[in-house]
Structures are given as structure tokens and as C-alpha cells.
Scaffold this motif. Structure first.
Motif, PDB file in Angstrom:
ATOM      1  N   ALA A  73       1.310  -1.353  -0.109  1.00  9.09           N
ATOM      2  CA  ALA A  73      -0.250  -0.129   0.036  1.00  9.09           C
ATOM      3  C   ALA A  73       0.995   0.829   0.540  1.00  9.09           C
ATOM      4  CB  ALA A  73      -1.093  -0.148   1.123  1.00  9.09           C
ATOM      5  N   GLU A  74       1.987   0.809   0.930  1.00 11.85           N
ATOM      6  CA  GLU A  74       3.067   2.303   0.854  1.00 11.85           C
ATOM      7  C   GLU A  74       3.759   2.389  -0.472  1.00 11.85           C
ATOM      8  OE1 GLU A  74       3.030   4.290   3.073  1.00 11.85           O
ATOM      9  OE2 GLU A  74       2.103   4.003   4.688  1.00 11.85           O
ATOM     10  N   TYR A  75       3.636   1.768  -1.308  1.00 17.12           N
ATOM     11  CA  TYR A  75       4.580   1.357  -2.382  1.00 17.12           C
ATOM     12  C   TYR A  75       3.773   1.780  -3.533  1.00 17.12           C
ATOM     13  CZ  TYR A  75       8.584  -0.804  -0.448  1.00 17.12           C
ATOM     14  OH  TYR A  75       9.572  -1.722   0.407  1.00 17.12           O
ATOM     15  N   GLU A  76       2.598   1.612  -3.439  1.00 13.41           N
ATOM     16  CA  GLU A  76       1.401   2.504  -4.384  1.00 13.41           C
ATOM     17  C   GLU A  76       1.161   3.665  -3.814  1.00 13.41           C
ATOM     18  OE1 GLU A  76       0.336   0.861  -7.054  1.00 13.41           O
ATOM     19  OE2 GLU A  76       0.039  -1.176  -6.644  1.00 13.41           O
ATOM     20  N   SER A  77       0.844   4.543  -2.417  1.00 10.22           N
ATOM     21  CA  SER A  77       1.258   5.873  -2.716  1.00 10.22           C
ATOM     22  C   SER A  77       2.071   6.563  -3.302  1.00 10.22           C
ATOM     23  CB  SER A  77       0.540   6.140  -1.104  1.00 10.22           C
ATOM     24  OG  SER A  77       0.009   5.161  -0.168  1.00 10.22           O
ATOM     25  N   ALA A  78       3.198   6.354  -3.541  1.00 10.80           N
ATOM     26  CA  ALA A  78       4.483   6.886  -3.758  1.00 10.80           C
ATOM     27  C   ALA A  78       4.008   6.243  -4.868  1.00 10.80           C
ATOM     28  CB  ALA A  78       5.829   5.554  -3.389  1.00 10.80           C
ATOM     29  N   LEU A  79       3.774   5.251  -6.062  1.00 12.25           N
ATOM     30  CA  LEU A  79       3.595   5.699  -7.170  1.00 12.25           C
ATOM     31  C   LEU A  79       2.694   7.556  -7.245  1.00 12.25           C
ATOM     32  CD1 LEU A  79       4.092   2.463  -8.704  1.00 12.25           C
ATOM     33  CD2 LEU A  79       5.506   3.921  -9.382  1.00 12.25           C
TER      34      LEU A  79
END
Length: 765
Positions: free
Chosen positions: A324-330
Motif C-alpha cells: 500500500a505504501e509503494y502504491e501511494s508513492a507511485l
């Protein structure tokens, strides 16, 4: 100090003074002395801790005061030269006076200021520094002696210094001098702002001690200056003191809320330095990106923080949160792309997030472009190489790494990746050299220490491998991969209890990791804890190929050793192993053995055919002990004991430490009726049976017992054979010494262990 023994004005006597006297300086020398004076001023501005350095810098200036009167007379015609010299001497007296003031030597300082005044008055205005330095020095000397002319001269200096500051460019001397002028006039707020400006500029040129001292002086003059506190925070930040920087910034934000737009962004950066990523994100979200002074930087920092939180969650085993954090970063980076189209750092950050999400091809494309701008985002090159490795494009990864290293040969991460690639190619010696170089350049590179540990383990340098693994875990104790490396290394060092503990640590971090499950299972299998091992092998889902064949083969071995009741499971596991590795002779022999168990007799056509086929397939190299041993076992099961003895004996001549082969040779001799020779072979294994190594390979004894049981069960030898009881006593005693050890589990009862305890019970089967 030596300087305290020198006279502070012209003249004097004694060998020390005579030695320091020099001819009247020429113009170039005057410039050199003025440079030294400015250096002394810089050191004095550091405060009391700069005394020694300041006095050392003033040695040459004190020497200048001891000029030769004859040389002075020779230069009398050059009035301009005398004026320049006189102004410089006056400035030196002022600087010495201020230094002595700071040291608490007020009377001596006052004497210096009085001498400075006399010098300035004798020089005349025509020869004073046009930029205002001399005017300010004259004013300071007058102020210290209580002369009413001080204000007039300080104002003249201020006027000239303002003009000098406007024309100074990167020269901070006029700014600092003007600040001191204003301080002398008791205009503290204005002086504080100038000191802060100079401190901020010095922080960026890495003159951090002087920057901190000037920021401190600014705060002494204006303790409630929010912007000054922010400057001090920046100085601390540049000095690698993020907590001190954060404390200063928090005070600034408390004093001035209007400072929030810029201050909160800086605070978030400091919290990022302190690895408080969640706190940094909370701070950042107190302002909207469009309200920030720099919207692009707000978005960039938010993406960095989400990616860092993703890394944190990954390390803690929280995969869904990490994703979820990596998706938010994207998502943030997509927005940043509108502010910075084509920006390499934005692309690199996106590539990093995609890499963490397992979207390797997308990551490669992003990082390939970003890696071309290595001066801006040098880590993008390392990430690009990692993407190629994850895609299995190892040749491209190595070519890219070597190309990057041609430009930056001392990049520790690239050197480490190079070492990793060399290890994957089997070039272990060079891999170790490269990885050692990487950790030498950056001792805090946890993954490089881990790679070095794995390479050293492959080279059988197990003690060094363990040290490297421990160093990696000091840097990153939640790395499941390193715990696996450590476990495998400890097992090789004959420390099975510690190895199991390391694998448990790995599985606590990654409960479903197939490699950790299989490696722990292999240790348990070595300890003859077959049922526990089988449970782990069944959970392991390594990908098809050699790795999958390995874990299936181990599962087949563990089931086979449990005897007839698990023979069908063993046969199925070996069959699956052969689908992944069709030509592996070990799996073929395992399948033949389990067929033999299912048929329950040596003369069954199916099992005999399997062994006969293997004797034709195995090409026994005269120098390959393992292949000779396998071939000898096949002939044993075919009942050709003479040929079996011949091959097994030859294998032992090549490598007499093959304990399982020695057991097979002893069994063949026993079945051939040569019990004395058989007993001697088992007794020759006594060194192994009495060594600490036997604990880690307890299953070798168990297999020897199971082979004896099968020989009795199928009438190859009789239970009352005179050598059997002696051999059983040797094996049983050795096996019992491996039981009830701290941290090492005991095996469950098996048919082989029941046979060892009471061989007569199997005679009638």
C-alpha cells in the motif's frame, strides 16, 4: 604561550625579539599579512575555542610589528606605502585587543586599542580601507576606550560596508564586518540578521564550525529570532546532527507560526533523516502541497517517505501494508510528473517503487532512463542493475554494471552488485574480492555484507562467512535472507542448534519463505528428525528446476529412510524430482530404492530392472568417488556382492572420508559372509562416530541401521549372524551419544531405531 612573551608594539630587546624582526614588508607582503589578519579574525569569530588557532595566525602579524627602523627610513619617501602599512598595523592592534578581551585580559586589550587609535590618527583618512573595514576598526577602538568619536567612525564604516556588501558577491567578509559594526552600535537585531546570513552561507560551503559560531552570536543578539533558529537548524543539519537541528526548528516554529510553510517542510526532512518516516509524513500533511513554498519538493518528499515506509513494513514482514505504501508513492509521483516532466529523480523514485512491487519490467524502463543522469540520482544505476538481475537478464546486468564502474570505479554499491553477479556465475574468488572492496568503501552496506557471507560460505570459508553474516545483521537485524545465510553457515560449522535458531528467526520474519522452510528441513533431516523435516518440505514451494528437484529429493530421502510405510510417498517425491532434473542419478537411485521397498523383495523384476538400468546409465569415472559409490550400491541391491565390494572399495581409496560409502562397504562384506572385515570397516568409522560432526549428520547412522534392518528383513543376512550384534553395538552407542543435547531435537521412534534396540524381533518378518 610564546606569544605572551612578545612585546605588542615596536622596539624591544632580547634574542627572541631579534629573531622575529624582519625588514619592512613590501606591498605583496602587506597583502599577505592582511590575508593572515582576516584568517585570524575568522578564528577569533569562532569564540573562545578558536584562541589557539587565532594566536597562531597572528604570529606573523606580531612579527610585522617588529619592523626594522632602518628599513622604515629607506621607505619614508613612499608615503602611500607607509599609509597602507600604518593602517594594517592599526587593524592588527584592534584584532589583538579584541582577542585579549575575549581572554579576559582587559587591561592589555585596552592598551592595544589605544595603540590602534594612535596609528589610525597618524595614518590619515586618505589611506584607510575604502570598503569600511578600517573605519569600523577605528570606531571599535574608540568605543572600547570611551572616546566620543566612536559613533561617527562606526557610521562611516557602516555606510562603506553597506556598499561593499552589495558589491561583495560571494565574499562574506564585508557582511560579517558590517554585522560587527552594527553590534558595536548596539543595533542587535540588524547585526543578528547579518550574522545569520553569513552562517547560512558558510553552512553551504561546509565551514560548519564557523557557521555554528556565527549562528550562536546571532542568537545571543536576538534569542527570539525564528529565522535565526532555522538557520542554526540548517547548520546542525549540514553537520549531521539532525536531532539538534529538529530541536532548533521546533523552537522556530513555536516563535513564529508564519514560518510554517517553509519550516514544516524542513522539519519533515529532518524527521526523515532521523528515520521517523511516519512522523515526517504527518508533519508534511499539515500543509497542502499547493500551499507549500515548493510544491514539487513537497511531492518528492512525500513519495520518498511512502517508499521508506514501504521498506520499513517489508522489513517487519507486513507485506500488504508495504504494498500500500509503494502504491501511494507511485500515486504521488504521477502528480509530481506534471510539475517536473522528464525529471530523472522522479523516474528513479517511480522505478524504485515498481521494483519493490515486483513489477520488474516497468521498473527497468523507468530506471534505465534515470540511470543516464547518474550525477543527479546515482542510486538509480544500482536499482537498474537490480531490476535486470530480478528479470534474470544477468549478462545485461553485468555489462551495465561494468559500464557504470568505468565512470564511477569507487561506487561501493555498484562494486557490490558486480560481486553478486560474479558469485551467480560461479566466479567465487573474484566475487569475494569485489564484495570485500564494497564493504571496505562502505562498511554500513548491509546487503553487501550478506552477499559476502554467501560467497565466503560457497568458498567453504565458514568462520569468515559467519562474521560477515553477523555484521550484516548488526546493520539490519530484520533481514530474513541474512538469517537464512547464517543458519546454513552455522550448520556447516556443525552447530545445528544455532542453525535451527537462525532459521526460526528467518521464518518469524517470512513464515512462508520456501528456502527457509527447505533449509530448516534439511537440518532436521540431517538430525534424523524425518517427520518434522517432511512437514517443512511439503510446505516449501520452490520454483521448478534444480531448486524444486532438491527439496523434492530431500522429501523422498526422508520418507525412504522411514521404511516401507512411507515408501510410496518417497517414490512419488523422487518421481517429481526427476521431472525437474531428469538426469540426476541420486534421484534415480532413490526411486529404485523405494521401488525395492514397495516390492518387498530383491528378486522382484521391477526393482531389479531399475538397478540394472542404472548400472548401464551411470558412467563411473575412475576418479569420481561419488559415482563409484552409487554404482556399487546398485550392484549390491542386484546381489552382485563381489562387483559391489570392488566399486565401493575403489571409491574409498579415492576418498576415505565417505562415511556412508564405508557403511555400504561394510554391509556388502557382512552380506558376503566376511563378518571380520565388515566389523573392521564399521570400526574404521569410529573417528566420525566419536566426533562432534556426528550430531549434525545423525541420519548417516540412522540410514546404516535401516540398511541393516532391510538386509535382515529380506534374508540377505541373518539376525543371529555373529558380526551383526557387534556392528549394531557400535552404531547404537554412537547414535545414543547424539541424544538429549541442548537445542538439538531428538528423533521420533522409527523402524530402524526399534531394530537397533531388538534385532531379533525382525527375524521372522
Amino acid at each position: 604561550m610564546v606569544l605572551e612573551k612578545l612585546p605588542l608594539s615596536g622596539g624591544g630587546s632580547g634574542s627572541l625579539v631579534d629573531a622575529l624582526r624582519s625588514p619592512l614588508p613590501q606591498p605583496d607582503a602587506l597583502n599577505e599579512h592582511r590575508v593572515r589578519l582576516n584568517a585570524a579574525r575568522d578564528e577569533r569569530r569562532l569564540g573562545p575555542q578558536g584562541f589557539a588557532a587565532a594566536e597562531d595566525a597572528l604570529v606573523a602579524l606580531r612579527r610585522f610589528l617588529q619592523y626594522d627602523p632602518k628599513a622604515q627610513a629607506n621607505a619614508a619617501a613612499d608615503a602611500r606605502e607607509l599609509g597602507r602599512r600604518g593602517a594594517l598595523i592599526a587593524a592588527i592592534h584592534v584584532e589583538l585587543g579584541r582577542l585579549q578581551e575575549l581572554q579576559g585580559r582587559r587591561d592589555e586589550g585596552l592598551e592595544q586599542f589605544q595603540q590602534a587609535i594612535r596609528r589610525f590618527e597618524s595614518v590619515g583618512q586618505d589611506y584607510l580601507n575604502a570598503q569600511g573595514q578600517d573605519h569600523t576598526d577605528f570606531g571599535i577602538a574608540l568605543d572600547r576606550t570611551g572616546d566620543s568619536r566612536a559613533r561617527e567612525w562606526l557610521e562611516r564604516g557602516e555606510e562603506r560596508l553597506h556598499a561593499a556588501v552589495n558589491a561583495a558577491g560571494d565574499d562574506l567578509v564585508p557582511i560579517i564586518t558590517l554585522a560587527e559594526n552594527l553590534e558595536a552600535q548596539k543595533r542587535n537585531d540588524a547585526a543578528a540578521d547579518l550574522f545569520a546570513i553569513a552562517a547560512y552561507a558558510l553552512a553551504f560551503t561546509r565551514r560548519l564550525d564557523l557557521a555554528e559560531a556565527l549562528a550562536g552570536r546571532a542568537l545571543e543578539l536576538n534569542p527570539k529570532g525564528a529565522s535565526i533558529l532555522a538557520v542554526k537548524g540548517e547548520v546542525f543539519h549540514r553537520a549531521g546532527r539532525p536531532q539538534d537541528a529538529l530541536d532548533a526548528l521546533n523552537k522556530a516554529l513555536t516563535l513564529d507560526r508564519s514560518f510554517a510553510r517553509a519550516g514544516l517542510l524542513i522539519k519533515a526532512e529532518l524527521q526523515q533523516d532521523l528515520r521517523d518516516y511516519r512522523g515526517a509524513l504527518d508533519t508534511l500533511e499539515r500543509i497542502k502541497p499547493e500551499d507549500a513554498d515548493d510544491t514539487g519538493r513537497w511531492l518528492e518528499l512525500a513519495a520518498e517517505l511512502h517508499a521508506a515506509l514501504g521498506d520499513q513494513e517489508t522489513a517487519q514482514g507486513n507485506r500488504e501494508r508495504a504494498q500500500a505504501e509503494y502504491e501511494s508513492a507511485l500515486q504521488v509521483l504521477e502528480r509530481l510528473e506534471t510539475f517536473r516532466p522528464g525529471d530523472p529523480r522522479t523516474g528513479a523514485l517511480a522505478g524504485r517503487a515498481l521494483l519493490a512491487l515486483g513489477r520488474f519490467e516497468e521498473a527497468r524502463l523507468k530506471l534505465q532512463e534515470a540511470s543516464k543522469s547518474s550525477s543527479y540520482v546515482p542510486w538509480a544505476r544500482v536499482a537498474f542493475v537490480e531490476a535486470l538481475i530480478r528479470l534474470g537478464r544477468l549478462a545485461e546486468a553485468r555489462a551495465a554494471t561494468e559500464a557504470f564502474l568505468n565512470e564511477t570505479p569507487d561506487d561501493p554499491e555498484l562494486i557490490g552488485k558486480h560481486g553478486r553477479l560474479l558469485r551467480s556465475e560461479g566466479n567465487i574468488t573474484l566475487a569475494i574480492e569485489r564484495l570485500q572492496r564494497a564493504v571496505e568503501l562502505n562498511p554500513n552496506l548491509a546487503w553487501a555484507h550478506a552477499e559476502l557471507s554467501e560467497a565466503l560460505r560457497c568458498a567453504d570459508r565458514l568462520v569468515e562467512a559467519l562474521q560477515a553474516a553477523d555484521r550484516a545483521l548488526q546493520l539490519d537485524k530484520r533481514n530474513a535472507w541474512v538469517w537464512r545465510i547464517k543458519g546454513a553457515t552455522l550448520n556447516g560449522l556443525n552447530r545445528p542448534a544455532a542453525a535451527l535458531e537462525a532459521f526460526d528467526q528467518s521464518l518469524a520474519l517470512e513464515p512462508d519463505n520456501s528456502w527457509a522452510l527447505a533449509l530448516k528441513g534439511s537440518v532436521l533431516s540431517d538430525l534424523a528428525c524425518y517427520e518434522q523435516a517432511i512437514a517443512l518440505f511439503e510446505q516449501s514451494t520452490l520454483p521448478a528446476g534444480a531448486a524444486r528437484a532438491w527439496v523434492l529429493g530431500l522429501r523422498g530421502w526422508a520418507n525412504e529412510t522411514l521404511g516401507e510405510r512411507c515408501a510410496e510417498k518417497a517414490s512419488a517425491a523422487y518421481s517429481e524430482a526427476l521431472k525437474n532434473e531428469p538426469e540426476n542419478p541420486i534421484w534415480k537411485i532413490g526411486l529404485a530404492n523405494t521401488t525395492y521397498l514397495v516390492d518387498c523383495a530383491l528378486d522382484q523384476p521391477q526393482s531389479s530392472a531399475s538397478y540394472r538400468e542404472l548400472t548401464q546409465q551411470i558412467e563411473a569415472d575412475d576418479n569420481d568417488a561419488d559415482l563409484l559409490s552409487q554404482l556399487g550400491w546398485c550392484y549390491f541391491r542386484l546381489g552382485d556382492l563381489k562387483r559391489a565390494e570392488e566399486l565401493l572399495c575403489k571409491a574409498l581409496e579415492i576418498d576415505d572420508e565417505l562415511i556412508s560409502t564405508r557403511f555400504d562397504y561394510g554391509l556388502a562384506l557382512l552380506c558376503a559372509g566376511d563378518s571380520d572385515a565388515a566389523c573392521r570397516e564399521y570400526e574404521r568409522s569410529q573417528g566420525f562416530l566419536d566426533s562432534p560432526e556426528v550430531v549434525r549428520r545423525r541420519d548417516l547412522i540412522h540410514v546404516a541401521l535401516e540398511d541393516l534392518r532391510q538386509a535382515v528383513r529380506h534374508r540377505v543376512i541373518l539376525a543371529d549372524h555373529r558380526g551383526l550384534s557387534k556392528i549394531l553395538a557400535v552404531l547404537r552407542s554412537a547414535f545414543e551419544r547424539t541424544l538429549n543435547l541442548k537445542g538439538v531435537p531428538n528423533p521420533a521412534p522409527t523402524a530402524a531405531l526399534r531394530f537397533a534396540a531388538n534385532p531379533a524381533m525382525f527375524e521372522g518378518e
